[in-house]
Design an enzyme around this catalytic site. Structure first.
Site, short mmCIF file in Angstrom:
data_model
loop_
_atom_site.label_atom_id
_atom_site.label_comp_id
_atom_site.label_asym_id
_atom_site.label_seq_id
_atom_site.Cartn_x
_atom_site.Cartn_y
_atom_site.Cartn_z
N ASN A 86 0.85 -1.19 0.00
CA ASN A 86 0.00 0.00 0.00
C ASN A 86 0.89 1.24 0.00
OD1 ASN A 86 -2.31 -1.64 0.28
ND2 ASN A 86 -2.06 -1.70 2.50
N HIS A 99 6.52 -1.25 3.35
CA HIS A 99 6.43 -2.65 3.81
C HIS A 99 5.53 -3.41 2.84
CE1 HIS A 99 3.15 -0.38 5.64
NE2 HIS A 99 2.42 -1.48 5.55
P1 5GP Z 1 -0.60 -0.47 5.90
O1 5GP Z 1 -2.04 -0.12 6.00
O2 5GP Z 1 0.30 0.67 6.33
O3 5GP Z 1 -0.20 -1.05 4.57
O4 5GP Z 1 -0.38 -1.66 6.93
C1 5GP Z 1 0.09 -1.52 8.21
C2 5GP Z 1 0.00 -2.87 8.89
O5 5GP Z 1 0.83 -2.84 10.03
C3 5GP Z 1 -1.42 -3.23 9.37
O6 5GP Z 1 -1.80 -4.47 8.79
C4 5GP Z 1 -1.28 -3.29 10.88
O7 5GP Z 1 -2.06 -4.31 11.45
C5 5GP Z 1 0.21 -3.53 11.07
N1 5GP Z 1 0.77 -2.99 12.29
C6 5GP Z 1 0.59 -1.73 12.76
N2 5GP Z 1 1.28 -1.55 13.91
C7 5GP Z 1 1.92 -2.74 14.14
C8 5GP Z 1 2.79 -3.18 15.19
O8 5GP Z 1 3.13 -2.46 16.13
N3 5GP Z 1 3.25 -4.46 15.12
C9 5GP Z 1 2.91 -5.29 14.08
N4 5GP Z 1 3.44 -6.52 14.09
N5 5GP Z 1 2.09 -4.90 13.07
C10 5GP Z 1 1.60 -3.65 13.12
#
Ligand code: 5GP
Ligand code: ZN
Length: 112
Positions: A86, A99
């Site tokens: 994303n 990521h």
């Molecule tokens: P994005 O929406 O930015 O592509 O995805 C962020 C992802 O990071 C989400 O799926 C969320 O659940 C995960 N996430 C956010 N904070 C943390 C964290 O502190 N630890 C882990 N393991 N995952 C996280």
């Protein structure tokens, strides 16, 4: 830098680590959206694909090969998986550190 994924990459805050290389760490997502949901995170702080430069070619290769290693280790290489990145607001990015989501372990729905 007040960045949660930089802190996870530095082991300053805990995460369930799948595997780690010099440049990439793979962790289990804290709120999994599939039976298997891990995040492959370059340790270098880049926000989106738009921040990549010529200097990041080796990092991108390592990201791809580390995802391959992770899916083999997690036992989903044969059954299949999605890799999703994303980017920015319209991409639905919540954490502003590049990521890749890797989702599998069941049939994963998507919009493409
Ligand atoms: P994005 O929406 O930015 O592509 O995805 C962020 C992802 O990071 C989400 O799926 C969320 O659940 C995960 N996430 C956010 N904070 C943390 C964290 O502190 N630890 C882990 N393991 N995952 C996280
Ligand atoms: Zn960061």
């Amino acid at each position: 830098m007040d960045c949660i994924f930089c802190k996870i990459a530095a082991h300053d805050i805990p995460a369930k680590v799948v595997l780690e290389t010099d440049q990439v760490i793979v962790i289990h997502d804290i709120a999994p959206k599939a039976k298997v949901h891990v995040l492959a995170i370059p340790k270098q702080h880049l926000v989106t694909f738009t921040d990549l430069t010529e200097d990041n070619k080796a990092l991108l290769a390592e990201l791809g090969l580390t995802i391959k290693q992770a899916v083999q280790q997690l036992g989903i290489a044969e059954s299949g998986y999605k890799v999703i990145i994303n980017n920015g607001h319209d991409g639905g990015q919540a954490v502003p550190h590049l990521h890749a989501h890797v989702l599998g372990g069941e049939r994963v729905k998507g919009i493409t």
